[in-house]
Scaffold this motif. Structure first.
Motif, PDB file in Angstrom:
ATOM      1  N   LEU A 216     -17.884 -24.232  -5.189  1.00  0.00           N
ATOM      2  CA  LEU A 216     -16.554 -23.720  -5.491  1.00  0.00           C
ATOM      3  C   LEU A 216     -15.484 -24.630  -4.913  1.00  0.00           C
ATOM      4  O   LEU A 216     -15.649 -25.185  -3.817  1.00  0.00           O
ATOM      5  N   LEU A 217     -14.393 -24.763  -5.650  1.00  0.00           N
ATOM      6  CA  LEU A 217     -13.260 -25.584  -5.219  1.00  0.00           C
ATOM      7  C   LEU A 217     -11.984 -24.768  -5.413  1.00  0.00           C
ATOM      8  O   LEU A 217     -11.678 -24.320  -6.514  1.00  0.00           O
ATOM      9  N   LEU A 218     -11.238 -24.568  -4.315  1.00  0.00           N
ATOM     10  CA  LEU A 218      -9.985 -23.818  -4.358  1.00  0.00           C
ATOM     11  C   LEU A 218      -8.830 -24.741  -4.010  1.00  0.00           C
ATOM     12  O   LEU A 218      -8.770 -25.294  -2.907  1.00  0.00           O
ATOM     13  N   SER A 219      -7.923 -24.938  -4.959  1.00  0.00           N
ATOM     14  CA  SER A 219      -6.700 -25.693  -4.714  1.00  0.00           C
ATOM     15  C   SER A 219      -5.571 -24.708  -4.469  1.00  0.00           C
ATOM     16  O   SER A 219      -5.162 -23.983  -5.380  1.00  0.00           O
ATOM     17  N   THR A 220      -5.083 -24.655  -3.234  1.00  0.00           N
ATOM     18  CA  THR A 220      -3.992 -23.738  -2.923  1.00  0.00           C
ATOM     19  C   THR A 220      -2.692 -24.199  -3.580  1.00  0.00           C
ATOM     20  O   THR A 220      -1.829 -23.378  -3.893  1.00  0.00           O
ATOM     21  N   SER A 221      -2.534 -25.494  -3.799  1.00  0.00           N
ATOM     22  CA  SER A 221      -1.322 -26.009  -4.445  1.00  0.00           C
ATOM     23  C   SER A 221      -1.276 -25.642  -5.916  1.00  0.00           C
ATOM     24  O   SER A 221      -0.221 -25.294  -6.457  1.00  0.00           O
ATOM     25  N   ASP A 222      -2.421 -25.714  -6.579  1.00  0.00           N
ATOM     26  CA  ASP A 222      -2.482 -25.376  -7.998  1.00  0.00           C
ATOM     27  C   ASP A 222      -2.678 -23.884  -8.232  1.00  0.00           C
ATOM     28  O   ASP A 222      -2.476 -23.401  -9.350  1.00  0.00           O
ATOM     29  N   LYS A 316      -4.379 -29.946  -1.716  1.00  0.00           N
ATOM     30  CA  LYS A 316      -4.091 -31.030  -2.656  1.00  0.00           C
ATOM     31  C   LYS A 316      -4.295 -30.550  -4.089  1.00  0.00           C
ATOM     32  O   LYS A 316      -5.068 -29.639  -4.365  1.00  0.00           O
ATOM     33  N   HIS A 317      -3.593 -31.197  -5.014  1.00  0.00           N
ATOM     34  CA  HIS A 317      -3.685 -30.824  -6.416  1.00  0.00           C
ATOM     35  C   HIS A 317      -5.012 -31.280  -7.024  1.00  0.00           C
ATOM     36  O   HIS A 317      -5.532 -32.334  -6.694  1.00  0.00           O
ATOM     37  N   VAL A 318      -5.513 -30.481  -7.937  1.00  0.00           N
ATOM     38  CA  VAL A 318      -6.726 -30.790  -8.681  1.00  0.00           C
ATOM     39  C   VAL A 318      -6.432 -30.931 -10.166  1.00  0.00           C
ATOM     40  O   VAL A 318      -6.998 -31.786 -10.838  1.00  0.00           O
ATOM     41  N   LEU A 319      -5.536 -30.118 -10.687  1.00  0.00           N
ATOM     42  CA  LEU A 319      -5.217 -30.159 -12.108  1.00  0.00           C
ATOM     43  C   LEU A 319      -4.708 -31.534 -12.509  1.00  0.00           C
ATOM     44  O   LEU A 319      -3.949 -32.164 -11.767  1.00  0.00           O
ATOM     45  N   ALA A 320      -5.099 -31.973 -13.695  1.00  0.00           N
ATOM     46  CA  ALA A 320      -4.811 -33.338 -14.134  1.00  0.00           C
ATOM     47  C   ALA A 320      -3.324 -33.638 -14.184  1.00  0.00           C
ATOM     48  O   ALA A 320      -2.891 -34.736 -13.858  1.00  0.00           O
ATOM     49  N   ASP A 321      -2.508 -32.666 -14.580  1.00  0.00           N
ATOM     50  CA  ASP A 321      -1.086 -32.945 -14.731  1.00  0.00           C
ATOM     51  C   ASP A 321      -0.318 -32.934 -13.433  1.00  0.00           C
ATOM     52  O   ASP A 321       0.861 -33.242 -13.393  1.00  0.00           O
ATOM     53  N   THR A 322      -0.998 -32.560 -12.330  1.00  0.00           N
ATOM     54  CA  THR A 322      -0.316 -32.541 -11.046  1.00  0.00           C
ATOM     55  C   THR A 322      -1.022 -33.385  -9.999  1.00  0.00           C
ATOM     56  O   THR A 322      -0.600 -33.460  -8.869  1.00  0.00           O
ATOM     57  N   THR A 323      -2.117 -34.024 -10.396  1.00  0.00           N
ATOM     58  CA  THR A 323      -2.926 -34.761  -9.431  1.00  0.00           C
ATOM     59  C   THR A 323      -2.173 -35.969  -8.881  1.00  0.00           C
ATOM     60  O   THR A 323      -1.652 -36.782  -9.621  1.00  0.00           O
ATOM     61  N   GLY A 324      -2.168 -36.091  -7.567  1.00  0.00           N
ATOM     62  CA  GLY A 324      -1.587 -37.259  -6.915  1.00  0.00           C
ATOM     63  C   GLY A 324      -2.681 -38.142  -6.374  1.00  0.00           C
ATOM     64  O   GLY A 324      -3.846 -38.011  -6.726  1.00  0.00           O
ATOM     65  N   ALA A 325      -2.334 -39.043  -5.478  1.00  0.00           N
ATOM     66  CA  ALA A 325      -3.302 -39.994  -4.944  1.00  0.00           C
ATOM     67  C   ALA A 325      -4.137 -39.409  -3.818  1.00  0.00           C
ATOM     68  O   ALA A 325      -5.156 -39.956  -3.442  1.00  0.00           O
ATOM     69  N   SER A 326      -3.698 -38.276  -3.232  1.00  0.00           N
ATOM     70  CA  SER A 326      -4.389 -37.721  -2.076  1.00  0.00           C
ATOM     71  C   SER A 326      -5.607 -36.927  -2.507  1.00  0.00           C
ATOM     72  O   SER A 326      -5.503 -36.003  -3.307  1.00  0.00           O
ATOM     73  N   LEU A 327      -6.760 -37.267  -1.972  1.00  0.00           N
ATOM     74  CA  LEU A 327      -7.997 -36.554  -2.253  1.00  0.00           C
ATOM     75  C   LEU A 327      -8.608 -36.094  -0.942  1.00  0.00           C
ATOM     76  O   LEU A 327      -8.340 -36.640   0.112  1.00  0.00           O
TER      77      LEU A 327
END
Length: 337
Positions: A216-222, A316-327
């Protein structure tokens, strides 16, 4: 002493040095929250790994000069690399590991050491430990830091998929990978799941991977929770947070042993690099209850939350339209309880 004897002694004196295998790159992992773009040549992050988590795949970005390692859809490691120099460019495409040789030496280039070699083509392209000056320098292979190459060698299986991508040739999602795997680990083909519709609270498609380990992966930003099984996304849902703001930073958790499928899971924290002290911390039920999921999604997910299921929470963002360089990188090593 004769001149011949002196010459023999001289050869013996230099023999160990001549036969020694160099070591390249950093000896230890950088912290898990290190931004890949901030890695210096030879640096890497290895969050940990367990083959029981599910299928592994590697994406090499020639443009970024970095390699991204995924296990069951989630990023577990990233490293700087050095690929083929002009005239010896590393080919792009989808490859599989054809052969593994821990102590390989080149048959083409003066018996040069190629430790932890994982062959991708029969004409000489491979992953292996090698020089890392910060730019392409190889004769076509993908050079890795020695310790990273050792860890990867131990984690991979024959036939594992390796995708090599380049700006202008490959899709952007492969050239600039993110925390969720952009490929199908079985085929190496790009996978782009459609976003949730405006009125769509969740999507559940277990038929995409009927069996396998769940991650499971939870992105709090997205505000999204993603479910992966056998390396494929089988569900995603909108997420809310009770009593204030969403948690900041990155944490990894695992369902504890001894939890029956019919009962609510008990989560323990996994110590990711740079946060090892948190390993084994039991998550309070009040903290779990702060995560709000659509009831329909929760009812589908609950029976699958068995011991060993891993949850990565990141701001950090996961969605393609909001993804930045931070992983962020996940540690799959079980905590010491």
């Amino acid at each position: 002493m004769t001149r011949i004897a002196l010459a023999l002694l001289a050869l013996l004196a230099v023999a160990p040095t001549a036969l020694a295998v160099p070591s390249w790159g950093a000896k230890t992992s950088r912290p898990a929250d290190t931004v890949p773009a901030a890695l210096h040549p030879g640096e890497w992050v290895w969050g940990g790994d367990a083959k029981a988590m599910g299928p592994m795949a590697v994406v090499v970005s020639l443009t970024e000069q970095r390699a991204y390692v995924y296990r069951n859809g989630l990023l577990v490691a990233v490293s700087t690399v050095s690929t083929g120099k002009p005239g010896h460019e590393t080919p792009t495409g989808v490859f599989t590991i054809l052969q593994k040789d821990k102590d390989h030496r080149s048959s083409k280039y003066n018996d040069a050491p190629m430790p932890y070699q994982e062959r991708l083509t029969w004409d000489g392209v491979a992953l292996h430990a090698g020089g890392l000056p910060g730019y392409p320098v190889s004769h076509g292979c993908v050079h890795l830091p020695t310790e990273f190459a050792r860890l990867l060698f131990g984690a991979t299986n024959m036939g594992m998929v390796v995708v090599i991508a380049k700006e202008g040739v490959s899709p952007s999602e492969l050239v600039h990978p993110r925390v969720a795997s952009p490929i199908d680990p079985g085929t190496g083909k790009e996978v782009l799941a459609a976003p949730l519709g405006v009125q769509e609270q969740f999507r559940w498609q277990p038929e995409r991977a009927p069996t396998g380990v769940l991650s499971l992966l939870l992105s709090t930003s997205d505000g999204r929770l993603f479910a992966y099984r056998d390396g494929k996304e089988i569900g995603r849902a909108r997420v809310g947070f009770r009593d204030g703001a969403a948690p900041a930073g990155t944490r990894a958790f695992m369902v504890a042993d001894g939890v029956a499928p019919a009962t609510a899971p008990s989560w323990v924290e996994i110590g990711i690099p740079g946060q090892e002290a948190a390993s084994g911390t039991v998550v309070a039920r009040a903290e779990e209850d702060k995560i709000l999921l659509p009831p329909g999604f929760r009812s589908q997910l609950q029976p699958l939350l068995r011991p060993g299921v891993v949850l990565l929470v990141t701001d950090k963002h996961v969605l393609a339209d909001t993804t930045g360089a931070s992983l962020q990188v996940l540690n799959a090593d079980p905590p010491e309880l």
